[in-house]
Write an enzyme that holds these catalytic residues in place. Structure first.
Site, PDB file in Angstrom:
ATOM      1  N   ARG A   1       0.800  -1.232   0.000  1.00 20.18           N
ATOM      2  CA  ARG A   1       0.000   0.000   0.000  1.00 20.18           C
ATOM      3  C   ARG A   1       0.836   1.287   0.000  1.00 20.18           C
ATOM      4  O   ARG A   1       0.541   2.202  -0.782  1.00 20.18           O
ATOM      5  CB  ARG A   1      -1.013   0.013   1.155  1.00 20.18           C
ATOM      6  CG  ARG A   1      -2.063  -1.103   1.040  1.00 20.18           C
ATOM      7  CD  ARG A   1      -3.220  -0.918   2.001  1.00 20.18           C
ATOM      8  NE  ARG A   1      -4.067   0.177   1.626  1.00 20.18           N
ATOM      9  CZ  ARG A   1      -4.078   1.370   2.191  1.00 20.18           C
ATOM     10  NH1 ARG A   1      -3.280   1.626   3.202  1.00 20.18           N
ATOM     11  NH2 ARG A   1      -4.866   2.311   1.762  1.00 20.18           N
TER      12      ARG A   1
ATOM     13  N   CYS B   1      14.844  -4.750  -3.761  1.00 21.04           N
ATOM     14  CA  CYS B   1      15.687  -3.953  -4.666  1.00 21.04           C
ATOM     15  C   CYS B   1      14.871  -2.938  -5.464  1.00 21.04           C
ATOM     16  O   CYS B   1      14.825  -2.997  -6.703  1.00 21.04           O
ATOM     17  CB  CYS B   1      16.411  -4.885  -5.625  1.00 21.04           C
ATOM     18  SG  CYS B   1      17.165  -6.230  -4.754  1.00 21.04           S
TER      19      CYS B   1
END
Ligand code: PLP
Length: 421
Positions: free
Chosen positions: A312, A345
């Protein structure tokens, strides 16, 4: 509001110390409060009690079987959007007569399965979908029940990604098209037109857009009735907002006070399909601080949860409170601005930016609050990370309601063809 509270400077979920679960289950994990979940369901049911509505909990918010089972046992129906959700809804014992099915992209196979199971109705989002439902029902020699999802073209004043009731959105059918469909309904010989549906968006904190949309739909129903087109059900959707930060959403009672008078004495059977309102504040993510990293410009708190566990903040820039499980171990005089980030990443992998937190240390546990809705249900295995465990608390007892993924789960479905062996 919810059953996550500090007692003697430690965070508890109902009667259980959250830190004890963290030691038992290992982080990150989702933690749900059964009492909060059921409390929100009952609050809404009570507020709308005079209409005797069917509440169909929106499974997309959180489709954990125990969450759905708890609500189904309490009398809730389910709002579904896929064959997978239909499968899970039936698995938890929901009566098909309490299942409504929205989605702009239902496949023929999904339609066939839902008709075969005799769900209450499809919330139909387009004319071509209606044609396909009619065809499948004809093949099966039955009549399929549908509600037309109306796009009332109102501005719900929420994030654009979760705005669904404007004509620029892909959802629902405009009034003119709906009128044409309904006046020519006899052409669709295998369709029972049962009702109308609307769902204007999510995390809506103001009743005004609902009032506007409900009034528009009621006006439309009057027009239809004048032409002897009966409408039995009105599904007013979900979308009720909750408190994440400093929002002031209406309570269930305040919302009902504004909406119920509009719907009383209309002779309509009312359906609500809330997700976030029921489960949002009933869940948290518990995560551990792996490293505290200082760079020339920033202080990063690197935690063991990532955007794969809770997307979110990355997806919507959503705010979630972040609380230490044991604030007493933390020096409040040394509050600092931190970015709370995960190990993934991507620079979008964050839970908070420039958030003032008390000085925290490696090994401390944090709770990311109000993550019961659109948390685990949007989780993924990105970066080959194991989706977290889910634990439910009821009183002084804890139950693992979903185990953490295993490495085997990561590769179970992959197939290496012969020529690569
Ligand atoms: N109904 C429909 C058709 C939806 O698309 C959604 C959410 O997107 C919901 C209900 C549930 O919304 P909320 O969780 O905001 O109550």
């Amino acid at each position: 509001m919810h059953d996550f509270k500090y007692k003697n400077s430690e965070l508890f979920c109902e009667a259980v110390r959250v830190g004890d679960i963290a030691k038992k289950v290992a982080t990150p994990f989702y933690l749900y409060s059964y009492n909060t979940l059921l409390g929100h369901f009952h609050k809404l049911r009570k507020a709308f009690g005079s209409l005797k509505p069917l509440i169909c909990y929106s499974m997309k918010a959180n489709s954990n079987l125990s969450i759905c089972r708890a609500l189904t046992k309490a009398g809730s129906g389910l709002d579904i959007v896929s064959g997978g959700e239909l499968y899970k809804a039936l698995l938890v014992g929901c009566s098909p007569k309490k299942i409504v099915y929205a989605s702009v992209g239902k496949t023929e196979e999904e339609i066939r399965q839902a008709i075969a199971k005799q769900i209450l109705f499809f919330n139909v989002e387009s004319y071509p979908e209606l044609e396909l439902i009619n065809k499948v029902a004809k093949d099966l020699n039955v009549a399929a029940s549908v509600a037309l999802r109306i796009n009332p073209d109102v501005e719900p004043k929420t994030h654009s990604y979760i705005t669904t009731g404007k004509l620029t959105n892909k959802f629902g059918i405009d009034f003119d098209t709906a009128y044409t469909i309904l006046t020519h309904r006899k052409k669709m010989r295998h369709i029972n037109f049962n009702g109308l549906h609307m769902h204007i968006g999510s995390q809506i904190i103001d009743a005004q857009p609902y009032i506007q949309a409900v009034k528009k739909l009621l006006g439309f129903i009057q027009k239809l009735r004048k032409e002897a087109i009966p409408i039995e059900y009105l599904n007013i959707g979900g979308g009720l907002g909750i408190i994440y930060n400093n929002e002031k959403p209406q309570t269930a009672d305040e919302f009902a006070k504004k909406i119920v008078p509009l719907l009383k004495n209309t002779g309509l059977k009312i359906i609500l399909e809330p997700g976030r309102f029921i489960v949002g504040n009933a869940g948290i993510v518990v995560t551990k601080i792996l490293y505290v990293k200082k760079t020339p410009l920033k202080n990063f708190v690197i935690v063991d949860a990532g955007m794969n566990d809770l997307i979110r903040p990355s997806l919507y820039g959503a705010y979630h409170d972040i609380l230490p499980l044991r604030p007493s171990t933390i020096d409040h005089r040394l509050s600092t601005k931190y970015d709370v980030v995960g190990p993934i990443c991507e620079s979008g992998d964050f839970f908070a930016k420039d958030r003032i937190l008390p000085k925290v240390n490696e090994g401390d546990f944090l709770a990311i609050m109000s993550t019961g809705a659109y948390g685990f249900s949007m989780a993924s295995n990105y970066n080959c990370r194991l989706r977290p465990a889910e634990v439910m608390i009821r009183g002084n007892k804890s139950f693992v309601v979903r185990k953490r993924d295993s490495y085997l789960d990561l590769v179970r479905k992959d197939v290496i063809p012969e020529f690569l062996k």
